[in-house]
Design an enzyme around this catalytic site. Structure first.
Site, PDB file in Angstrom:
ATOM      1  N   CYS A  13       0.845  -1.188   0.000  1.00  0.00           N
ATOM      2  CA  CYS A  13       0.000   0.000   0.000  1.00  0.00           C
ATOM      3  C   CYS A  13       0.890   1.252   0.000  1.00  0.00           C
ATOM      4  O   CYS A  13       1.874   1.284   0.741  1.00  0.00           O
ATOM      5  CB  CYS A  13      -0.877  -0.040   1.246  1.00  0.00           C
ATOM      6  N   PRO A  14       0.592   2.217  -0.830  1.00  0.00           N
ATOM      7  CA  PRO A  14      -0.570   2.422  -1.681  1.00  0.00           C
ATOM      8  C   PRO A  14      -0.360   2.013  -3.143  1.00  0.00           C
ATOM      9  O   PRO A  14      -1.204   2.291  -3.989  1.00  0.00           O
ATOM     10  CB  PRO A  14      -0.792   3.932  -1.594  1.00  0.00           C
TER      11      PRO A  14
END
Length: 78
Positions: A13-14
């Site tokens: 993430c992201p």
């Protein structure tokens, strides 16, 4: 209608959501994007992204090893 496979295994993430957004842009309505992820947070991030884009998503596989999303481009823009 075409299906494109996007291998995002190993990314955290992201990045899975950002790369999915970028891969969706050139697709035409009716095209599909098959996204393979290993980041457990992608089960939150990618559906939230697709809610924003107005497209359709389903999780076709979810295991400890990977998560596979099938996204259909519907043509709606946020």
């Amino acid at each position: 209608m075409t299906t494109t496979m996007l291998d995002l295994k190993g990314l955290k993430c992201p990045l899975p959501a950002l790369k999915t957004r970028k891969a969706l842009k050139p697709l035409k309505p009716g095209d599909r994007l098959e996204v393979h992820c290993t980041d457990p947070l992608s089960v939150i991030d990618i559906p939230n992204l697709i809610r924003e884009t107005g497209d359709k998503v389903e999780i076709s596989e979810r295991s400890e090893q990977r998560i596979v999303f099938l996204i259909e481009k519907l043509g709606a823009a946020a």
